[in-house]
Design a protein around this motif. Structure first.
Motif, short mmCIF file in Angstrom:
data_model
loop_
_atom_site.label_atom_id
_atom_site.label_comp_id
_atom_site.label_asym_id
_atom_site.label_seq_id
_atom_site.Cartn_x
_atom_site.Cartn_y
_atom_site.Cartn_z
N THR A 25 44.48 48.60 30.03
CA THR A 25 45.81 49.18 30.25
C THR A 25 46.03 50.36 29.32
N ALA A 26 45.70 50.19 28.05
CA ALA A 26 45.86 51.29 27.10
C ALA A 26 44.93 52.45 27.45
N MET A 27 43.69 52.13 27.79
CA MET A 27 42.72 53.17 28.14
C MET A 27 43.16 53.93 29.38
N SER A 28 43.65 53.20 30.38
CA SER A 28 44.01 53.84 31.64
C SER A 28 45.25 54.72 31.53
N SER A 29 46.05 54.51 30.49
CA SER A 29 47.24 55.34 30.33
C SER A 29 46.88 56.80 30.02
N ASN A 30 45.63 57.02 29.60
CA ASN A 30 45.16 58.37 29.31
C ASN A 30 44.25 58.92 30.42
N MET A 31 44.25 58.26 31.56
CA MET A 31 43.37 58.66 32.66
C MET A 31 44.20 59.11 33.86
N GLU A 32 43.59 59.93 34.68
CA GLU A 32 44.20 60.31 35.95
C GLU A 32 44.14 59.10 36.89
N PRO A 33 45.10 58.97 37.80
CA PRO A 33 45.09 57.82 38.72
C PRO A 33 43.77 57.66 39.48
N GLU A 34 43.18 58.76 39.88
CA GLU A 34 41.92 58.70 40.62
C GLU A 34 40.81 58.10 39.76
N GLU A 35 40.83 58.44 38.46
CA GLU A 35 39.84 57.89 37.54
C GLU A 35 40.01 56.38 37.39
N VAL A 36 41.26 55.94 37.31
CA VAL A 36 41.55 54.51 37.18
C VAL A 36 41.00 53.76 38.39
N VAL A 37 41.26 54.30 39.57
CA VAL A 37 40.77 53.67 40.80
C VAL A 37 39.25 53.65 40.82
N THR A 38 38.62 54.72 40.40
CA THR A 38 37.16 54.79 40.38
C THR A 38 36.58 53.74 39.43
N VAL A 39 37.15 53.62 38.25
CA VAL A 39 36.66 52.64 37.28
C VAL A 39 36.83 51.22 37.82
N LEU A 40 38.02 50.92 38.34
CA LEU A 40 38.27 49.58 38.86
C LEU A 40 37.36 49.26 40.05
N THR A 41 37.14 50.23 40.91
CA THR A 41 36.25 50.03 42.05
C THR A 41 34.82 49.78 41.58
N LYS A 60 40.49 37.13 44.29
CA LYS A 60 41.39 38.27 44.29
C LYS A 60 41.24 39.09 43.02
N THR A 61 41.72 40.31 43.11
CA THR A 61 41.85 41.17 41.94
C THR A 61 43.30 41.60 41.85
N ILE A 62 43.78 41.69 40.63
CA ILE A 62 45.12 42.21 40.39
C ILE A 62 44.98 43.16 39.20
N GLY A 63 45.08 44.46 39.48
CA GLY A 63 44.87 45.44 38.42
C GLY A 63 43.47 45.29 37.87
N ASP A 64 43.37 45.04 36.55
CA ASP A 64 42.05 44.86 35.94
C ASP A 64 41.68 43.38 35.82
N GLY A 65 42.43 42.52 36.48
CA GLY A 65 42.12 41.09 36.49
C GLY A 65 41.26 40.73 37.69
N TYR A 66 40.34 39.81 37.49
CA TYR A 66 39.40 39.40 38.54
C TYR A 66 39.36 37.88 38.55
N MET A 67 39.59 37.28 39.71
CA MET A 67 39.56 35.83 39.85
C MET A 67 38.50 35.46 40.87
N ALA A 68 37.64 34.52 40.50
CA ALA A 68 36.56 34.10 41.39
C ALA A 68 36.38 32.59 41.29
N VAL A 69 35.66 32.04 42.27
CA VAL A 69 35.47 30.60 42.33
C VAL A 69 34.03 30.28 42.73
N CYS A 70 33.55 29.15 42.25
CA CYS A 70 32.24 28.64 42.65
C CYS A 70 32.44 27.20 43.09
N GLY A 71 32.00 26.90 44.30
CA GLY A 71 32.15 25.55 44.83
C GLY A 71 33.18 25.44 45.93
#
Length: 99
Positions: A25-41, A60-71
């Motif tokens: 969040t802190a890092m992305s505040s100094n980035m252009e929106p396109e850069e944020v999307v590129t990094v997250l992608t 699902k993903t929410i912002g820089d959060g990633y949720m996954a499951v096994c099983g």
């Protein structure tokens, strides 16, 4: 995919992985929106690829959060170990991306 569809009737045992990009969040505040999307992608696609190697599926993903499951929806033998190994592989993949 239907986002309201039930993915399993009943699950005896499964493992859930939550990942968050610390400081993003802190890092992305100094980035252009396109850069944020590129990094997250880039990170999300990398995590998806790594997860597939461990039978860990993104929920699902929410912002820089990633949720996954096994099983889920099918039982996976050794899902706790696979999920832990996947999380460690995520850390290694991030180090590779950031190198």
């Amino acid at each position: 995919a239907n986002p309201t569809a039930q993915i399993a009737e009943r699950v005896e045992s499964a493992s859930i992985l939550f990942a968050d990009l610390v400081g993003f969040t802190a890092m992305s505040s100094n980035m252009e929106p396109e850069e944020v999307v590129t990094v997250l992608t880039t990170v999300t696609c990398a995590f998806d690829t790594v997860g597939n190697q461990y039978n860990v599926t993104k929920i699902k993903t929410i912002g820089d959060g990633y949720m996954a499951v096994c099983g889920v929806p099918k039982a996976v033998r050794g899902h706790p170990e696979k999920t832990i190994d996947c999380g460690l592989a995520f850390v290694a993949k991030l180090a590779e991306i950031n190198a």
